[in-house]
Design an enzyme around this catalytic site. Structure first.
Site, short mmCIF file in Angstrom:
data_model
loop_
_atom_site.label_atom_id
_atom_site.label_comp_id
_atom_site.label_asym_id
_atom_site.label_seq_id
_atom_site.Cartn_x
_atom_site.Cartn_y
_atom_site.Cartn_z
CD GLU A 140 16.94 60.53 50.67
OE1 GLU A 140 15.93 60.08 51.25
OE2 GLU A 140 18.00 60.76 51.27
CD GLU A 158 18.98 64.73 52.83
OE1 GLU A 158 18.85 63.76 53.61
OE2 GLU A 158 18.05 65.14 52.12
C1 GCO Z 1 15.67 61.39 53.87
C2 GCO Z 1 15.50 62.83 53.63
C3 GCO Z 1 15.49 63.72 54.81
C4 GCO Z 1 15.58 63.05 56.15
C5 GCO Z 1 17.02 62.75 56.52
C6 GCO Z 1 17.18 62.09 57.86
O1 GCO Z 1 16.77 60.87 53.70
O2 GCO Z 1 14.72 60.73 54.25
O3 GCO Z 1 16.10 63.40 52.54
O4 GCO Z 1 14.26 64.33 54.61
O5 GCO Z 1 15.02 63.82 57.12
O6 GCO Z 1 17.57 61.92 55.57
O7 GCO Z 1 16.54 60.85 57.85
#
Ligand code: GCO
Length: 476
Positions: A196, A381
């Site tokens: 990200e 995710e």
């Molecule tokens: C993000 C990350 C994760 C987070 C998840 C929940 O998106 O910030 O990849 O580390 O923990 O997305 O917020």
């Protein structure tokens, strides 16, 4: 920024109006069976990140966790620190047992740069051996590792020299990637260079809420561009130095990155809301995806960024696109804000414990948008903060249905990783939000992992795909 570029941006924003026109998710009653639609070899797994679960890390985040903002508010909610986290560094075998119990055939995890290279030029071979052992353990259990090389944290020595604002970080992370590829390449085929870049840039450099606490959208845009240059270098290193085809599918490396996608919908019919939703969508969602197709980093936001550069090695650097999808935002123009807008939740819609809208249709929309461009997609995710654990089964079921629907309509989606395997350190939010399929009892010395109701939902999905959940034999 040139006037013609601005005009072009405005026109295409009006023309594209991304979300309302996106195909709708409907007819779930006629949903095809997942196994009839998803490709053989579909990866069903869960995801974590080193700093959030390992415990005992010493990096830019552990440093940040100790500090506070100028008004005295601690950087992390209630002044919490990541500390021992889930102690996964010492309890990796327990985590593998959880994955087996779920029936998962894949695990997305990250390796911690600060652990492997704690000082410039130093290399912690014992830690590298430990990761290698972990990869072997996973593969021995039929679980394919997807390894993220950088999930937000930087070694202190990198941060001390400017972190992502220093061009040398590109070389440093490329060299780190080379070593990891050589060390783990015999066990790992599936790589994720960066997690990200758009989120790190937004929170770390635009909103100032994450390290290094910068509030300057212009600097943020430069960092995003630099991270894409780093990705291109890392992809080249992986292809050169991981030449072992660990899973025997004829490909030694499959490289991508995890890209956070959100649905930005104009809050009203006002042309300004629509224009700014379009700009935000292109800056946040589209630029990272297009980089692979064009080989160019093109970041444009009025008054903030006007970057257009060709990057050697960027074109075609993704073998797959990883999408992290959580929610939708309603965008209101707000010309006083540095980002020119503010985001709210659509009225009356259900939200998770962090106030993020639950919007499964959005997963269908992003898969239909990105999954038909010739690039395989992994959902790297997707999950929800739910302390009760009661609402997660429905969340998981509905998002998986959205994925199956998109696949049945032509989206080339090859895997789904639920965030997260277990509760963990949620960055600035600390330990309060619980994203885990397994609940972690942080007060117990063994950081006991207890199944939430969504474990049964996951197992049913796994069985339907012909995977076999197996009881935990240890007392994890
Ligand atoms: C993000 C990350 C994760 C987070 C998840 C929940 O998106 O910030 O990849 O580390 O923990 O997305 O917020």
């Amino acid at each position: 920024m040139s006037v013609s570029r601005l005009a072009k941006g405005v026109l295409s924003s009006l023309a594209s109006e991304p979300h309302p026109s996106a195909p709708r998710l409907s007819g779930l009653e006629t949903l095809p069976r997942p196994r009839d639609v998803l490709r053989p070899g579909f990866l069903l797994g869960a995801a974590t990140a080193s700093h959030q679960v390992e415990g005992g890390n010493d990096n830019d985040w552990s440093e940040w966790e100790k500090g506070s903002f100028p008004d005295g508010t601690p950087h992390i909610k209630e002044g919490q620190v990541s500390g021992a986290a889930c102690d996964s560094w010492n309890r990796f075998a327990d985590d593998v047992a959880l994955l087996r119990e779920l029936g998962a055939n894949a695990y997305r995890l990250s390796v911690e740069w600060s652990r492997l290279e704690p000082e410039e030029g130093a290399w912690n071979e014992a830690a590298a051996d430990r990761y290698l052992e972990g990869m072997r353990l996973l593969r021995a259990q039929g679980i394919q590792p997807m390894v993220t090389l950088n999930h937000f944290t930087l070694p202190r020595w990198v941060a001390a020299q400017g972190g992502w604002e220093n061009e040398r970080t590109v070389e440093w992370i490329a060299a780190f990637t080379r070593r990891v590829a050589r060390k783990l390449g015999g066990e790992v085929d599936l790589w994720c260079t960066l997690n990200e870049p758009n989120v790190l840039t937004t929170f770390g450099y635009m909103d100032g809420l994450w390290p290094p606490g910068v509030k300057d959208p212009k600097r943020g845009a430069q960092v995003l561009a630099r991270m894409l240059r780093a990705h291109a270098r890392m992809a080249a290193e992986l292809r050169e130095h991981d030449t072992v085809d660990a899973d025997g599918d004829g490909q030694a490396t499959r490289v991508g990155l995890s890209h956070h996608v959100r649905i930005f919908q104009p809050a009203t019919r006002s042309p300004l809301d629509r224009v700014l939703a379009g700009f935000t969508d292109r800056f946040f969602n589209q630029a990272v995806v297009e980089a692979n197709r064009t080989g160019r980093i093109q970041l444009y936001a009025p008054g903030v960024a006007d970057i257009d550069e060709e990057v050697p090695g960027l074109k075609g650097s993704y073998d797959y696109l990883g999408l992290n999808y959580y929610t939708r935002d309603m965008l209101h123009s707000d010309l006083r804000s540095p980002k020119l807008s503010r985001l709210t939740v659509a009225e009356g819609r259900p939200v998770n414990d962090l106030g993020w809208e639950l919007y499964p249709e959005g997963l269908y929309q992003v898969l239909m948008r990105y999954g038909r461009e010739g690039l395989p997609i992994y959902v790297t995710e997707n999950g929800m903060a739910d302390t009760s654990g009661e609402r997660r089964p429905d969340f998981l079921q509905r998002h998986f249905e959205a994925l199956v629907r998109a696949a049945s309509e032509g989206a080339d989606v090859r895997g789904y990783f639920h965030w997260s395997l277990m509760d963990n350190f949620e960055w600035a939010e600390g330990y309060e939000p619980r994203f885990g399929l397994y609940r972690v009892d942080y007060s117990s010395p063994e950081k006991r992992r207890e199944p939430t109701p969504a474990v049964a939902t996951f197992q049913a999905l796994a069985r339907d795909l012909g995977l076999e959940p197996r009881a935990r034999t240890d007392a994890a």
